[in-house]
Write an enzyme that holds these catalytic residues in place. Sequence first.
Site, PDB file in Angstrom:
ATOM      1  N   TYR A 162       2.388  26.956   9.225  1.00  0.00           N
ATOM      2  CA  TYR A 162       1.299  26.515  10.088  1.00  0.00           C
ATOM      3  C   TYR A 162       0.428  25.486   9.362  1.00  0.00           C
ATOM      4  CZ  TYR A 162      -2.499  26.800  13.480  1.00  0.00           C
ATOM      5  OH  TYR A 162      -3.460  26.494  14.426  1.00  0.00           O
ATOM      6  N   TYR A 199     -12.766  19.605  13.829  1.00  0.00           N
ATOM      7  CA  TYR A 199     -11.846  20.660  14.270  1.00  0.00           C
ATOM      8  C   TYR A 199     -11.405  21.405  13.017  1.00  0.00           C
ATOM      9  CZ  TYR A 199      -8.011  22.599  17.191  1.00  0.00           C
ATOM     10  OH  TYR A 199      -7.157  23.408  17.891  1.00  0.00           O
ATOM     11  N   HIS A 202      -0.011  21.426  10.270  1.00  0.00           N
ATOM     12  CA  HIS A 202      -1.324  20.869  10.605  1.00  0.00           C
ATOM     13  C   HIS A 202      -1.777  19.832   9.575  1.00  0.00           C
ATOM     14  CE1 HIS A 202      -1.567  23.776  13.808  1.00  0.00           C
ATOM     15  NE2 HIS A 202      -2.641  23.154  14.229  1.00  0.00           N
ATOM     16  N   TRP A 222       3.523  18.931  20.958  1.00  0.00           N
ATOM     17  CA  TRP A 222       2.967  19.698  19.833  1.00  0.00           C
ATOM     18  C   TRP A 222       3.142  21.190  20.072  1.00  0.00           C
ATOM     19  CZ3 TRP A 222       1.521  18.752  14.987  1.00  0.00           C
ATOM     20  CH2 TRP A 222       0.772  19.714  14.312  1.00  0.00           C
ATOM     21  N   TRP A 223       2.858  21.649  21.281  1.00  0.00           N
ATOM     22  CA  TRP A 223       3.033  23.066  21.595  1.00  0.00           C
ATOM     23  C   TRP A 223       4.470  23.507  21.351  1.00  0.00           C
ATOM     24  CZ3 TRP A 223       0.405  23.292  27.069  1.00  0.00           C
ATOM     25  CH2 TRP A 223      -0.985  23.215  26.913  1.00  0.00           C
TER      26      TRP A 223
END
Length: 104
Positions: A18, A41, A22, A76-77
Site C-alpha cells: 500500500y 491528503y 501510494h 486506481w481502484w
Amino acid sequence: MKRLAFKMKLNPGQKEAYAQRHNAIWPELKELLKDSGVSEYSIFFDEDTHTLFAFQKVTGEGGSQDLAENPIVKKWWNFMSDIMEVNPDNSPVSIPLEEVFFMK
C-alpha cells in the site's frame, strides 16, 4: 477550506504494498486530486486493526470521495483492489468520520 476524514481497511500483510503504491502515485491522479480542490491528503495506518485513516484539506464542496465516475480514479481502484477491502465496483470500502474536535 474544510477538513474531511474517513477510514478504510487494508488486507493483512499489505502495508508495504500500500505504501509503495501510494509513494509512486500516478501524476495524473495527483493532478486530478489537486484540480478537484484536495490540497492536503494524509493516510495513517493502525497496525492492530489494519485500519487506514485518511485526512484531507479540501476547497469547494467535494473531496476525493466525489470522483467515483472519473476513469483515472476507477483505474486506481482496480490497481488497489487486491490489497484492501473494496465494494463490488472496486471502490474502497470507505466510512466517513465526523469531526468532534478541532484546535486551531
